[in-house]
Design a protein around this motif. Sequence first.
Motif, PDB file in Angstrom:
ATOM      1  N   PRO A 123       0.823  -1.207   0.000  1.00  0.00           N
ATOM      2  CA  PRO A 123       0.000   0.000   0.000  1.00  0.00           C
ATOM      3  C   PRO A 123       0.858   1.258   0.000  1.00  0.00           C
ATOM      4  O   PRO A 123       2.006   1.249   0.443  1.00  0.00           O
ATOM      5  CB  PRO A 123      -0.787  -0.089   1.312  1.00  0.00           C
ATOM      6  CG  PRO A 123       0.112  -0.836   2.225  1.00  0.00           C
ATOM      7  CD  PRO A 123       0.856  -1.824   1.349  1.00  0.00           C
ATOM      8  N   HIS A 159       5.810  -4.174   2.479  1.00  0.00           N
ATOM      9  CA  HIS A 159       6.542  -3.202   1.655  1.00  0.00           C
ATOM     10  C   HIS A 159       5.739  -1.925   1.387  1.00  0.00           C
ATOM     11  O   HIS A 159       5.292  -1.645   0.261  1.00  0.00           O
ATOM     12  CB  HIS A 159       7.019  -3.812   0.336  1.00  0.00           C
ATOM     13  CG  HIS A 159       8.125  -3.007  -0.276  1.00  0.00           C
ATOM     14  ND1 HIS A 159       9.405  -3.024   0.193  1.00  0.00           N
ATOM     15  CD2 HIS A 159       8.117  -2.113  -1.295  1.00  0.00           C
ATOM     16  CE1 HIS A 159      10.143  -2.198  -0.516  1.00  0.00           C
ATOM     17  NE2 HIS A 159       9.386  -1.617  -1.426  1.00  0.00           N
ATOM     18  N   GLY A 161       4.700   1.803   0.690  1.00  0.00           N
ATOM     19  CA  GLY A 161       5.196   2.932  -0.105  1.00  0.00           C
ATOM     20  C   GLY A 161       5.170   4.152   0.799  1.00  0.00           C
ATOM     21  O   GLY A 161       4.201   4.893   0.833  1.00  0.00           O
ATOM     22  N   TYR A 312      11.402   4.823  -7.012  1.00  0.00           N
ATOM     23  CA  TYR A 312      10.853   3.484  -6.802  1.00  0.00           C
ATOM     24  C   TYR A 312      11.892   2.374  -7.017  1.00  0.00           C
ATOM     25  O   TYR A 312      12.062   1.484  -6.184  1.00  0.00           O
ATOM     26  CB  TYR A 312       9.676   3.354  -7.765  1.00  0.00           C
ATOM     27  CG  TYR A 312       8.753   2.192  -7.540  1.00  0.00           C
ATOM     28  CD1 TYR A 312       8.381   1.807  -6.255  1.00  0.00           C
ATOM     29  CD2 TYR A 312       8.241   1.478  -8.625  1.00  0.00           C
ATOM     30  CE1 TYR A 312       7.502   0.744  -6.060  1.00  0.00           C
ATOM     31  CE2 TYR A 312       7.360   0.423  -8.447  1.00  0.00           C
ATOM     32  CZ  TYR A 312       6.996   0.055  -7.164  1.00  0.00           C
ATOM     33  OH  TYR A 312       6.132  -0.990  -6.994  1.00  0.00           O
ATOM     34  N   ASP A 316      13.578  -0.287  -4.331  1.00  0.00           N
ATOM     35  CA  ASP A 316      13.371  -1.720  -4.572  1.00  0.00           C
ATOM     36  C   ASP A 316      14.710  -2.463  -4.624  1.00  0.00           C
ATOM     37  O   ASP A 316      14.821  -3.574  -4.112  1.00  0.00           O
ATOM     38  CB  ASP A 316      12.572  -1.951  -5.864  1.00  0.00           C
ATOM     39  CG  ASP A 316      11.113  -2.291  -5.558  1.00  0.00           C
ATOM     40  OD1 ASP A 316      10.849  -2.791  -4.431  1.00  0.00           O
ATOM     41  OD2 ASP A 316      10.239  -2.057  -6.409  1.00  0.00           O
ATOM     42  N   VAL A 336       2.622  -8.188  -7.374  1.00  0.00           N
ATOM     43  CA  VAL A 336       2.347  -6.805  -7.783  1.00  0.00           C
ATOM     44  C   VAL A 336       1.667  -6.815  -9.159  1.00  0.00           C
ATOM     45  O   VAL A 336       1.969  -7.662 -10.005  1.00  0.00           O
ATOM     46  CB  VAL A 336       3.660  -5.978  -7.836  1.00  0.00           C
ATOM     47  CG1 VAL A 336       3.363  -4.510  -8.114  1.00  0.00           C
ATOM     48  CG2 VAL A 336       4.482  -6.117  -6.563  1.00  0.00           C
ATOM     49  N   GLN A 340       3.299  -3.484 -13.661  1.00  0.00           N
ATOM     50  CA  GLN A 340       4.647  -3.129 -13.225  1.00  0.00           C
ATOM     51  C   GLN A 340       5.707  -4.121 -13.739  1.00  0.00           C
ATOM     52  O   GLN A 340       6.825  -4.171 -13.230  1.00  0.00           O
ATOM     53  CB  GLN A 340       4.695  -3.027 -11.703  1.00  0.00           C
ATOM     54  CG  GLN A 340       3.829  -1.884 -11.190  1.00  0.00           C
ATOM     55  CD  GLN A 340       4.103  -1.530  -9.736  1.00  0.00           C
ATOM     56  OE1 GLN A 340       5.169  -1.799  -9.203  1.00  0.00           O
ATOM     57  NE2 GLN A 340       3.124  -0.896  -9.097  1.00  0.00           N
TER      58      GLN A 340
HETATM   59  N1  ARG Z   1       3.592   0.763  -3.426  1.00  0.00           N
HETATM   60  C1  ARG Z   1       3.628   0.213  -4.743  1.00  0.00           C
HETATM   61  C2  ARG Z   1       2.465   0.754  -5.567  1.00  0.00           C
HETATM   62  O1  ARG Z   1       1.553   1.336  -4.998  1.00  0.00           O
HETATM   63  C3  ARG Z   1       3.595  -1.292  -4.749  1.00  0.00           C
HETATM   64  C4  ARG Z   1       4.771  -1.934  -4.064  1.00  0.00           C
HETATM   65  C5  ARG Z   1       5.048  -3.287  -4.576  1.00  0.00           C
HETATM   66  N2  ARG Z   1       6.289  -3.849  -4.081  1.00  0.00           N
HETATM   67  C6  ARG Z   1       7.470  -3.485  -4.488  1.00  0.00           C
HETATM   68  N3  ARG Z   1       8.507  -4.028  -3.908  1.00  0.00           N
HETATM   69  N4  ARG Z   1       7.685  -2.648  -5.456  1.00  0.00           N
HETATM   70  O2  ARG Z   1       2.462   0.600  -6.763  1.00  0.00           O
END
Ligand code: ARG
Length: 567
Positions: A123, A159, A161, A312, A316, A336, A340
């Motif tokens: 989230p 994880h 955000g 991002y 990661d 995910v 992505q």
């Molecule tokens: N917070 C990201 C989003 O809202 C997703 C995270 C997924 N995990 C990762 N390690 N990138 O898109």
Amino acid sequence: MNSLLMELTKKACEAFEKCGYAHDLGLVRTSDRPDLCAFQCNGAFPAAKKYRKAPSVIAGEVSKVLKEDKDFASVSVKGAGFINLDVTDEFLLKFLCEMVNDPNTGVPQAEKEETILIDYGGPNAAKPLHVGHVRSAVIGEALKRIAKATGRRTVGDVHLGDWGLQMGMVMKELEDRGKLSDHIDITSEEWDTLYSDANAKKKLDPEFDKAAHEITYKFQNGDPMYLSEWKQLMKISLKGIGKMYDILGVQFDLWHGESDAAKYVGELMDALEKRNLLIDSMGAKVVDVSREEDTAPIPPVIIKKTDGSDIYATTDLAAIIEREKLFQPDEIWYVVDNRQALHFKQVFRCAKMAGIVENEEKLLHLGFGTINGPDGKPLKSRDGNVLKLSDFYKDVYTSVLARAAEGEDREENAHKIAVAAIKFGDLINFRAKDYIFDLEKFTSYEGKTGSFILYTISRINSVFRKAGKIELHVPEEIYTDSELNLIYALLLTGDKFLSAYEDKAPNVIAESAFDIAGAFSSFYAENKVLSETDEEKKNAWLYLMHATKVVLLKHLDALGIEAVERM
Ligand code: ARG
């Protein structure tokens, strides 16, 4: 214990070996023609190529050996060399009993120790959860449970955000409202509006945008005031997010986020520099991850933006360093959104190039599709806005509650049934596909739904309540075809779990639960269990019902769904 197909394969492999052929030729699978036999082995065909002999001859030799095994009720060679197999009722019942008593309910356990880190949920800490967060949470939770059920150690990480511009934006918005202070005091309703208001301002007002960037830069670089405010906000945010995941029955082992990974960015930069991977691109620092064999262009991955901030991909990559240090995972699964895919391709390649991981194959992006509305477009609220997860859940819950039976546990039951509807309705689809959310269909007692599975268990409970105190023993006979079909469905559990793990596909477990519940329905319609006067028969049927419940609960547990006593 071995799965059913593993057990039968073992027998066939030994038979091939005994006849002088390679051991591994004896793969047994469920039959393509269930009307003819339950299982088949086609190993005579590859053997024929290898040993330059007619497949029928080899199949004849092997089946002669198999016939000596008293677990087989029939062994025959059909066509050019197919070995058709049926096992005895005795064997089936013995296997069923072993499964029921097995602590893992017949799911084979991984031989070597393995740790799987599962990155799911994901989230954005600055916003309330919306319907787009359902799939990662539900699929990730199921995948974690499936990995655990097959004997792996798992670490589930949400994880968050929590380290980007989105946090700077809500902080700037709070500042505008005169509420950014040492003691941030806001209601959850207020919290829910912060990000959307900030986002609207950011689009219109360059000053706002600039200030949000500045705040972001400040807390990212350790400014004590902004960092302390960031921490307070995170607390507020996590409370709301945590509550929602609790409702969905999604449990994380770790509440790490991009902010934790940020501590490893220094190490990441060193690794990239040491290998001369950083390229200057109009002031930004990027890594070229393209490969000769690429059929479509893979753009370079940006590590540092022109203003020196991380993005991002940076966090990661840093998170992989963190995870390697803390958990030494054998694999990392990223649950995910499919959209992505390119991001993960870039990150995984870069991780390999930087020497953060030895092999790239241990990093897996397990993508998923979207939940769509009846119009085939991503599901929205009635007024066409983002559908908050709490509203989505409330809709399903309200609809279930309206139909729920009276009783003191009515609300608790409606909650569990609603969650089952959401989760099963999602997990029955192969994860990579989109699906249409249909409240009516998802909450129906019939078809491939969570309610159908829960209802099956509640029917079994009801029979046992009526049967009163009973001692069951392992049956010695199978009396009807509907029983036999149910037993077959139950006995394939181990194999289903193995393929669900192999393919990272919870839908295999959901389908298996549906097969079992369907076979149970036919069995239950055909056999009048409670009024049966033959005590042995009645025992056999009750035993089978008990086994069905145990096995269905195992399936539900893997899907992260709770059963209810009555419906
Ligand atoms: N917070 C990201 C989003 O809202 C997703 C995270 C997924 N995990 C990762 N390690 N990138 O898109």
